[in-house]
Design a protein around this motif. Sequence first.
Motif, PDB file in Angstrom:
ATOM      1  N   GLU A  15       0.835  -1.210   0.000  1.00  0.00           N
ATOM      2  CA  GLU A  15       0.000   0.000   0.000  1.00  0.00           C
ATOM      3  C   GLU A  15       0.870   1.262   0.000  1.00  0.00           C
ATOM      4  N   ASN A  38      -5.273  -4.903  -5.441  1.00  0.00           N
ATOM      5  CA  ASN A  38      -6.614  -5.211  -4.937  1.00  0.00           C
ATOM      6  C   ASN A  38      -6.590  -5.142  -3.401  1.00  0.00           C
ATOM      7  N   GLU A  39      -7.714  -5.454  -2.783  1.00  0.00           N
ATOM      8  CA  GLU A  39      -7.793  -5.293  -1.319  1.00  0.00           C
ATOM      9  C   GLU A  39      -6.879  -6.252  -0.556  1.00  0.00           C
ATOM     10  N   SER A  40      -6.412  -7.325  -1.248  1.00  0.00           N
ATOM     11  CA  SER A  40      -5.452  -8.236  -0.603  1.00  0.00           C
ATOM     12  C   SER A  40      -4.024  -7.858  -0.938  1.00  0.00           C
TER      13      SER A  40
END
Lengths: 232, 213
Positions: free
Chosen positions: A167, A183-185
């Motif tokens: 991130e 993506n969120e993972s």
Amino acid sequence: MIDFPLPRLQPQEAAVYAALGLKSGSRPSPRSSALLLRALELFKICSEPLGLCAAIALDEFADVFSGQGRNAPDTPLKKIFPRADSLHLFAFTMGARISEEIKSLFASDDFALGSVLDAVASLAADQAGRVAEEWIERQDAMQKNGALSRAFLYSPGYCGWHISAQEKLFARLRPEKIGITLNESFLMSPLKSISGVLVTGPALIHQFSEVYPFCAHCKSPACRERGMARSA
Amino acid sequence: MKILKQIAQCLESGDEAGVPPLVRQALTEGIVPKTILDDGLIAGMNTVGEKFRVHDIFLPDVLLAAKAMYAGMDVLKPLLLSAGVSSRGRVVIGSVQGDLHDIGKNLVAIMLKGAGFEVIDLGNDVSAEKFVTAAKNNDARVIGMSALLTTTMPVMKEVVDLLKKESLSGKIKTIIGGAPVSQNYAGEIGADAYGYDCAQAVAGVKKLAAAVQ
């Protein structure tokens, strides 16, 4: 920007066979050899390699490294990066088209060709990391009038560096500019993409002998061999 | 029967174009579709699976054989359906939530179909609820889960826990696989089996499916 010529990324046939599980010393069947030739043709047509690299100061990288505070308590990189001469954030993708081609081959039940192309693309993405390492080393050598440094790519998700650090890495480097999203993972899309930090400095800083708890779960413990081989 | 042996051998060599005419020939010789399936196509795939297990052949050879099996199945499928012949059982398979890697899972699905199972492939990024609902709705005996990341592995435990919560553990078995997963992890979360590679995964599913028959 680093140039990634396709011939430099294209893996050796033996490496692809090994990645697909061919026993050392064995010969692939004629049908498998024909598949590899077709996969390499597709690789040339569908690859759109793009990379991004940016220098980062040590204290700024310390923040990227800490990520969301989910790293293992002790990691090799934690001890390596503070001793670096320079640090560069790095991201690379083989492009969306090759991933779409692999998906489409599987969807049309051409999974034998799809799996070979997948192996070729994965090895090419790994090779891009080595191309970047060598590019940084050349730049570094020019600045230091030929003094030899070693650059190695370290990536979130490996050796105790938690993948959630992606991130902060993405927030600083902005690989969206070359079409890579998270993506969120914290997985990258397109799938055949790599990211991390290029750590440059004397070969010695990359060497370590400790065995970390996460090493017990590692199925490809080549990290020490890598440091040793290139520093020899 | 000679023709069944020929079908098996043709499949083993990955001859996609050669298998369908042989299957048609077997039918004209009066051999019932189920026998052609079991003693021709599946027998051939079993040999391929065994050779792969002992590293006599490698993955592309297995996949070429599987493709030849699919070509043979295209001929047999309508006949098997009209004869009411059922598969070896249904398996729900998918890469767990958060994971976009699906090559390994796809290969297991292909091998399972080759072994005579009906595969319900949920794709990637599959939640625990979706796994369990699909298994219930399709009367599946086994759920196969794949993960390539340590961060997505906990979804596997969620599936195992959800099956326990719904008292389905005895009826629906679980098998897990993927780079960061191990036999120890399977034991730790209470999964019924672990597959190191696709050959082991198929062997594991066969055992589990037989156990819940």
